[in-house]
Design a protein around this motif. Structure first.
Motif, PDB file in Angstrom:
ATOM      1  N   SER A 157      -8.839   7.032  14.335  1.00  0.00           N
ATOM      2  CA  SER A 157      -7.938   7.904  13.569  1.00  0.00           C
ATOM      3  C   SER A 157      -8.622   9.147  13.017  1.00  0.00           C
ATOM      4  CB  SER A 157      -7.361   7.143  12.376  1.00  0.00           C
ATOM      5  OG  SER A 157      -6.574   6.069  12.794  1.00  0.00           O
ATOM      6  N   LYS A 158      -9.939   9.107  12.854  1.00  0.00           N
ATOM      7  CA  LYS A 158     -10.628  10.194  12.147  1.00  0.00           C
ATOM      8  C   LYS A 158     -11.431  11.030  13.135  1.00  0.00           C
ATOM      9  CE  LYS A 158      -9.107   7.775   8.621  1.00  0.00           C
ATOM     10  NZ  LYS A 158      -7.913   8.129   7.901  1.00  0.00           N
ATOM     11  N   TYR A 164      -7.443  -2.795   0.484  1.00  0.00           N
ATOM     12  CA  TYR A 164      -8.123  -4.104   0.425  1.00  0.00           C
ATOM     13  C   TYR A 164      -7.409  -5.104  -0.495  1.00  0.00           C
ATOM     14  CZ  TYR A 164     -12.100  -1.567   2.597  1.00  0.00           C
ATOM     15  OH  TYR A 164     -12.896  -0.814   3.406  1.00  0.00           O
ATOM     16  N   ARG A 220      -2.676   5.033  16.616  1.00  0.00           N
ATOM     17  CA  ARG A 220      -3.028   3.753  15.995  1.00  0.00           C
ATOM     18  C   ARG A 220      -4.000   2.953  16.871  1.00  0.00           C
ATOM     19  NH1 ARG A 220      -3.562   4.422  12.460  1.00  0.00           N
ATOM     20  NH2 ARG A 220      -3.164   2.487  11.332  1.00  0.00           N
ATOM     21  N   THR A 251     -12.455   3.099  13.634  1.00  0.00           N
ATOM     22  CA  THR A 251     -11.122   3.623  13.941  1.00  0.00           C
ATOM     23  C   THR A 251     -11.199   4.859  14.832  1.00  0.00           C
ATOM     24  OG1 THR A 251      -9.074   4.474  12.971  1.00  0.00           O
ATOM     25  CG2 THR A 251     -11.094   5.037  11.816  1.00  0.00           C
ATOM     26  N   GLY A 297      -4.708   0.287  14.950  1.00  0.00           N
ATOM     27  CA  GLY A 297      -5.368   0.901  13.795  1.00  0.00           C
ATOM     28  C   GLY A 297      -6.402  -0.065  13.233  1.00  0.00           C
ATOM     29  N   SER A 298      -7.332   0.447  12.431  1.00  0.00           N
ATOM     30  CA  SER A 298      -8.300  -0.505  11.861  1.00  0.00           C
ATOM     31  C   SER A 298      -7.669  -1.274  10.713  1.00  0.00           C
ATOM     32  CB  SER A 298      -9.606   0.173  11.450  1.00  0.00           C
ATOM     33  OG  SER A 298      -9.393   1.214  10.536  1.00  0.00           O
ATOM     34  N   ALA A 346     -14.783   3.491   8.919  1.00  0.00           N
ATOM     35  CA  ALA A 346     -13.761   4.476   9.303  1.00  0.00           C
ATOM     36  C   ALA A 346     -14.334   5.901   9.362  1.00  0.00           C
ATOM     37  CB  ALA A 346     -12.587   4.416   8.323  1.00  0.00           C
ATOM     38  N   ALA A 364     -16.554  -0.350   2.425  1.00  0.00           N
ATOM     39  CA  ALA A 364     -16.342   0.828   3.280  1.00  0.00           C
ATOM     40  C   ALA A 364     -17.626   1.650   3.237  1.00  0.00           C
ATOM     41  CB  ALA A 364     -15.163   1.646   2.759  1.00  0.00           C
ATOM     42  N   TYR A 418       0.851  -1.199   0.000  1.00  0.00           N
ATOM     43  CA  TYR A 418       0.000   0.000   0.000  1.00  0.00           C
ATOM     44  C   TYR A 418       0.885   1.247   0.000  1.00  0.00           C
ATOM     45  CZ  TYR A 418      -3.406   3.399   1.807  1.00  0.00           C
ATOM     46  OH  TYR A 418      -4.211   4.490   1.980  1.00  0.00           O
ATOM     47  N   LEU A 441      -8.684  -5.174   9.740  1.00  0.00           N
ATOM     48  CA  LEU A 441      -9.058  -5.517   8.357  1.00  0.00           C
ATOM     49  C   LEU A 441      -8.132  -6.614   7.826  1.00  0.00           C
ATOM     50  CD1 LEU A 441      -9.762  -1.887   7.079  1.00  0.00           C
ATOM     51  CD2 LEU A 441     -11.447  -3.731   7.216  1.00  0.00           C
TER      52      LEU A 441
HETATM   53  N1  PMP Z   1     -10.570   2.197   6.202  1.00  0.00           N
HETATM   54  C1  PMP Z   1     -10.613   3.251   5.395  1.00  0.00           C
HETATM   55  C2  PMP Z   1     -11.728   3.343   4.396  1.00  0.00           C
HETATM   56  C3  PMP Z   1      -9.629   4.245   5.479  1.00  0.00           C
HETATM   57  O1  PMP Z   1      -9.642   5.288   4.647  1.00  0.00           O
HETATM   58  C4  PMP Z   1      -8.603   4.121   6.451  1.00  0.00           C
HETATM   59  C5  PMP Z   1      -7.561   5.205   6.587  1.00  0.00           C
HETATM   60  N2  PMP Z   1      -6.524   5.181   5.718  1.00  0.00           N
HETATM   61  C6  PMP Z   1      -8.592   2.973   7.245  1.00  0.00           C
HETATM   62  C7  PMP Z   1      -9.610   2.035   7.121  1.00  0.00           C
HETATM   63  C8  PMP Z   1      -7.502   2.679   8.228  1.00  0.00           C
HETATM   64  O2  PMP Z   1      -7.356   3.612   9.209  1.00  0.00           O
HETATM   65  P1  PMP Z   1      -6.541   3.315  10.539  1.00  0.00           P
HETATM   66  O3  PMP Z   1      -5.634   2.139  10.291  1.00  0.00           O
HETATM   67  O4  PMP Z   1      -5.807   4.582  10.795  1.00  0.00           O
HETATM   68  O5  PMP Z   1      -7.578   2.986  11.571  1.00  0.00           O
END
Ligand code: PMP
Length: 357
Positions: A208-209, A113, A217, A206, A84-85, A182, A150, A15, A89
């Protein structure tokens, strides 16, 4: 590549994360981070936890699980926290996909993915988005695949309703459906309430957002106990201490301040609508995003050119060189001031492009 690198990964394309430049200060609207710092309660909790870093973190993440279970109206053992998610995943691709059960996801979606599929050596299939860049839920009915969607989708920001998600889950009773939420907190409907009705639904989320903790993370999955147990098997087979003690403490601190998160989400949603309106007035065409970003193209100005001209002006957005979406830029929603700076720069770029034509 060294001569020791295993053949099994020789063809793996990793990625590509969004740019994280250190050489100059950009207005950073390229990786969908929050423009707001974490709650002071999270920062204090992390600092306290730092004093006990000689100890391993709690592998069961009990305090976090309990706080999140309370918030979501589920049981603590229906949740698993991860690094992190991205990590949950990856676990899900490993746990729920194989040759007899390939993964399926849209052609335009989160770029990780296909990498998770390849890393876990599982086959996958993509289903094109419709011409208007929306997902056709019925295209995911009963195909014998592990479905990964997503919601809202990225980079379009377009959501499916809970009812449409339920349709997909119901139509795949013998396969897992993973809903990656997310961006759900910025204006879409969560599928979490469905986990007690369907044993094949895994929802990921997550911090993160909406919870301003991208650098810490912290991600999670919610599903029936058996699904979470499977994911725990993978976790305990790879890294039992996957969530570090400072992150865990910060996560509990964030959950103790939900008002703060809700206010920030409201501000981001308001700034998104403000930005979308101003962009449309400039002639941009936008998807109907419910996430913390907009996805926009200008019929008269090339998407790559817009990306580069913004970067020259110290503003970073995300441009994907992917067929069907290479005229678009994905622009993270920041503070009102950041959005005003962006809009002023775009007005200049569009005007100078017109005078060149
Ligand atoms: N899913 C989606 C759709 C995302 O855009 C992101 C961020 N890049 C993530 C998952 C993973 O985010 P994180 O690992 O920071 O939780």
């Amino acid at each position: 590549m060294s001569r020791f690198f295993s053949d099994k990964f020789a063809a793996l394309t990793p990625y590509t994360p969004g740019e994280q430049p250190r050489e100059r200060r950009y207005i950073k609207l390229n990786t969908n981070e929050s423009p707001f710092p974490p709650s002071p309660r999270a920062v204090e909790a992390a600092a306290e936890a730092a004093e006990r870093l000689q100890l391993y973190s709690d592998p069961t993440a009990r305090a976090l699980n309990e706080a999140m279970a309370d918030l979501l109206g589920v049981e603590p053992d229906e949740i698993l926290f991860t690094n992190g998610s991205d990590e949950i995943l990856n676990f899900a691709f490993g746990a729920f996909c194989d040759d007899t059960c390939p993964a399926v996801f849209p052609d335009i979606t989160y770029g990780f993915y296909p990498v998770f599929a390849e890393y876990n050596r599982v086959p996958y299939k993509v289903i094109p988005l419709k011409d208007d860049l929306t997902i056709d839920p019925t295209a995911y009915y009963g195909g014998g695949h592990t479905v990964v969607i997503a919601n809202p989708n990225a980079p379009t920001g377009i959501p499916l309703s809970r009812c449409e998600i339920e349709g997909i889950v119901k139509a795949n009773p013998d396969n897992v459906v993973v809903i990656d939420e997310a961006y759900v907190d910025f204006g879409a409907e969560s599928a979490v309430p469905l986990i007690h009705k369907y044993d094949n639904l895994l929802v990921t989320g997550t911090f993160s957002k909406s919870r301003s903790m991208a650098g810490a993370r912290l991600g999670f999955g919610v599903g029936c106990k058996a699904l979470i147990q499977d994911l725990n098997t993978i976790k305990y087979a790879t890294n039992p201490y996957n969530v570090n003690a400072m992150t865990m403490a910060a996560g509990v601190g964030m959950l103790a301040d939900e008002e703060y998160t809700k206010n920030n989400c409201r501000t981001v949603a308001e700034n998104r609508e403000y930005t979308a309106k101003a962009l449309r007035a400039m002639g941009f065409v936008l998807t109907d995003s419910r996430a913390n970003f907009v996805f926009a193209r200008h019929p008269q100005t090339d998407g790559g050119t817009i990306y580069r001209r913004l970067k020259e002006r110290g503003i970073l957005v995300r441009h994907f060189d992917t067929p069907r979406i290479d005229q678009f830029n994905r622009i993270t929603i920041g503070t009102r001031e950041e959005m005003d700076t962006l809009l002023a720069a775009l007005r200049e770029i569009i005007a100078s492009n017109k005078s060149e034509l």
